[in-house]
Design a protein around this motif. Structure first.
Motif, PDB file in Angstrom:
ATOM      1  N   ILE A 185       1.003  -1.054  -0.089  1.00 56.62           N
ATOM      2  CA  ILE A 185      -0.053  -0.100  -0.008  1.00 56.62           C
ATOM      3  C   ILE A 185       0.807   1.175  -0.112  1.00 56.62           C
ATOM      4  O   ILE A 185       1.625   1.465   0.902  1.00 56.62           O
ATOM      5  CB  ILE A 185      -1.128  -0.199   1.237  1.00 56.62           C
ATOM      6  CG1 ILE A 185      -1.662  -1.199   1.354  1.00 56.62           C
ATOM      7  CG2 ILE A 185      -1.704   1.235   1.016  1.00 56.62           C
ATOM      8  CD1 ILE A 185      -2.722  -1.487   2.614  1.00 56.62           C
ATOM      9  N   ARG A 186       0.903   1.873  -0.951  1.00 54.81           N
ATOM     10  CA  ARG A 186       1.539   3.264  -1.093  1.00 54.81           C
ATOM     11  C   ARG A 186       0.510   4.672  -0.947  1.00 54.81           C
ATOM     12  O   ARG A 186      -0.513   4.496  -1.623  1.00 54.81           O
ATOM     13  CB  ARG A 186       2.122   3.203  -2.403  1.00 54.81           C
ATOM     14  CG  ARG A 186       2.750   2.251  -2.871  1.00 54.81           C
ATOM     15  CD  ARG A 186       3.787   2.304  -4.093  1.00 54.81           C
ATOM     16  NE  ARG A 186       4.637   1.137  -4.467  1.00 54.81           N
ATOM     17  CZ  ARG A 186       4.206  -0.108  -4.890  1.00 54.81           C
ATOM     18  NH1 ARG A 186       2.761  -0.065  -5.364  1.00 54.81           N
ATOM     19  NH2 ARG A 186       5.027  -1.247  -5.116  1.00 54.81           N
ATOM     20  N   HIS A 187       0.964   5.286  -0.292  1.00 56.32           N
ATOM     21  CA  HIS A 187       0.375   6.734   0.188  1.00 56.32           C
ATOM     22  C   HIS A 187       1.255   7.884  -0.210  1.00 56.32           C
ATOM     23  O   HIS A 187       0.869   9.102  -0.015  1.00 56.32           O
ATOM     24  CB  HIS A 187       0.345   6.841   1.460  1.00 56.32           C
ATOM     25  CG  HIS A 187      -0.669   5.858   2.304  1.00 56.32           C
ATOM     26  ND1 HIS A 187      -1.842   5.783   2.504  1.00 56.32           N
ATOM     27  CD2 HIS A 187      -0.137   4.582   2.977  1.00 56.32           C
ATOM     28  CE1 HIS A 187      -2.173   4.591   2.848  1.00 56.32           C
ATOM     29  NE2 HIS A 187      -1.064   4.091   3.357  1.00 56.32           N
ATOM     30  N   ALA A 188       2.168   7.829  -1.101  1.00 60.30           N
ATOM     31  CA  ALA A 188       3.216   8.761  -1.381  1.00 60.30           C
ATOM     32  C   ALA A 188       3.675   8.884  -2.752  1.00 60.30           C
ATOM     33  O   ALA A 188       3.650   7.808  -3.434  1.00 60.30           O
ATOM     34  CB  ALA A 188       4.139   8.642  -0.289  1.00 60.30           C
ATOM     35  N   ARG A 189       4.274   9.861  -3.143  1.00 58.08           N
ATOM     36  CA  ARG A 189       4.936  10.107  -4.391  1.00 58.08           C
ATOM     37  C   ARG A 189       6.396   9.199  -4.180  1.00 58.08           C
ATOM     38  O   ARG A 189       6.947   9.753  -3.025  1.00 58.08           O
ATOM     39  CB  ARG A 189       5.042  11.399  -4.811  1.00 58.08           C
ATOM     40  CG  ARG A 189       3.950  12.070  -5.224  1.00 58.08           C
ATOM     41  CD  ARG A 189       4.204  13.747  -5.146  1.00 58.08           C
ATOM     42  NE  ARG A 189       4.587  14.252  -3.900  1.00 58.08           N
ATOM     43  CZ  ARG A 189       4.674  15.411  -3.710  1.00 58.08           C
ATOM     44  NH1 ARG A 189       4.536  16.521  -4.596  1.00 58.08           N
ATOM     45  NH2 ARG A 189       5.053  16.078  -2.433  1.00 58.08           N
TER      46      ARG A 189
END
Length: 402
Positions: A243-247
């Motif tokens: 799960i990625r929440h960022a640039r």
């Protein structure tokens, strides 16, 4: 330099020396004490003249020369040394002010109805005829500086963008996050759970938080690069969730096996709005390339230049998390130091793999060791900018002197 000879009294120091240095080349002069190294540099700089032979220098902006020792009286103060070094520049400034006064006087004369070319002009020519050769040379140099001013130095390497933090609703603030999460994950940038990639990587858990510094260590084949590729989205795991929440900015370890045929500038600008030429000044301002490099096909660049291009793309794109695989590979020591300083100033998170002993010794942050694709130790990995699972703390950068 062709067939140059130089002697001091009866001692011959240089005898029929021939040397060519082409634009862009870097040449080191080596030899025993007294073999003529300093004499050679003095001749190239114009500080001395050869006894025989020819020296031709065609460098835009003339030649800069740093002598081995200072030609100063032992009784001179530091202020005396500074005044001597700035004497020529101050003379140019005085000459510029004089020219302004002369032009202003000519304007006043013209305003009274007189012709500056008559009377006053003759007086000016008479005065200029009395100027010494040094002042006339200074005028020529000042004119040259006005026509071709010294370009500004390259700006320090710096990663761009203010790191954003995932919001309480699980989205991102200023990012293109790929997934959301509950409020408890507000500071988590990337989360890995039960990751499996063949027999290369088996990781139960890893969370990277805003501001984290994580060094991934292990022997060759331990799974370090595989982990970074999964974090960056360059490789999908066989099992588990990411799960990625960022640039994320990603610097891979290896260069493309088949470099693109596009030019350096076109490759740098790829994926950005507008035309490549719009990004030329920004690329050159980094100090990584010369103007003549911009139209060179990437396939024709050296490995080091291709690595510089990858760094240039990385530092000019906003990112909340930098994933760096052997970032010091193939680059000069001076650029390594710039890179370390840029990472010091960067406010986002960094996950890095490096075999560079100096880089690792100066690294501060969490350490995750892998062995045969698995984490060493029992605690689940959690990399944060604050407290974390048990880790090895590297020596502080404050002890580093460059």
């Amino acid at each position: 330099m062709k067939d140059v000879s130089k002697a001091y009294g009866d001692r011959s120091v240089l005898d029929q020396v021939t040397l060519t240095v082409r634009p862009g080349e870097k040449t080191a002069v080596i030899g025993e004490n007294g073999s003529g190294k300093s004499t050679l540099l003095r001749l190239l700089s114009g500080a001395e003249a050869p006894d025989t032979g020819e020296i031709t220098v065609r460098f835009p902006g003339s030649t800069g020369y740093l002598a081995q020792t200072l030609d100063l009286d032992p009784a001179d103060t530091v202020q005396d040394a500074v005044d001597a070094a700035l004497a020529e520049l101050r003379g140019l400034e005085d000459l510029a002010r004089t020219e302004e006064l002369v032009e202003a006087a000519g304007a006043r004369l013209a305003a009274t109805g007189g012709d500056p070319k008559q009377g006053f002009g003759k007086h000016r020519r008479s005065s200029e005829a009395k100027l010494s050769g040094r002042v006339r040379a200074a005028r020529t140099r000042l004119d040259a500086l006005r026509r071709s001013p010294v370009p500004p130095p390259p700006r320090p390497l710096a990663f761009t963008g203010r790191p954003s933090v995932a919001t309480e609703t699980g989205g991102t603030n200023g990012t293109n996050g790929t997934a959301g999460g509950p409020a408890s994950r507000a500071r988590t940038l990337v989360e890995l759970d039960s990751i499996g990639v063949g027999d290369r990587l088996h990781l139960s858990s890893l969370r990277v938080a805003s501001g984290a510094r994580l060094l991934v260590t292990g022997e060759n084949g331990a799974g370090k690069t595989t982990l970074l590729r999964v974090l960056a989205g360059d490789l999908n795991p066989d099992t588990g969730t990411v799960i990625r929440h960022a640039r994320i900015g990603y610097l891979p370890q290896e260069l493309p096996a088949r470099p693109t045929g596009r030019t350096l500038l076109a490759t740098f600008a790829a994926g950005r709005p507008g035309f490549p030429d719009e990004y030329a000044d920004g690329l050159l301002a980094l100090g990584l390339f010369r103007p003549g490099d911009l139209d060179v096909p990437v396939a024709s660049l050296s490995v080091g230049q291709q690595r510089r291009l990858a760094l240039a793309r990385l530092v000019t794109r906003p990112a909340d998390l930098l994933v760096l695989d052997e970032p010091t590979n193939h680059i000069a020591l001076s650029l390594v130091e710039e890179l370390e300083q840029a990472l010091d100033q960067y406010r986002g998170a960094v996950v890095v793999v490096s075999h560079d002993r100096s880089f690792r010794a100066r690294f501060t942050g969490d350490v995750l060791e892998l062995r045969a694709g698995r984490q060493v130790g029992e605690a689940p990995a959690y990399a944060s900018g604050e407290a974390a699972a048990p880790r090895t703390r590297a020596r502080s950068r404050s002890t580093n002197t460059r």
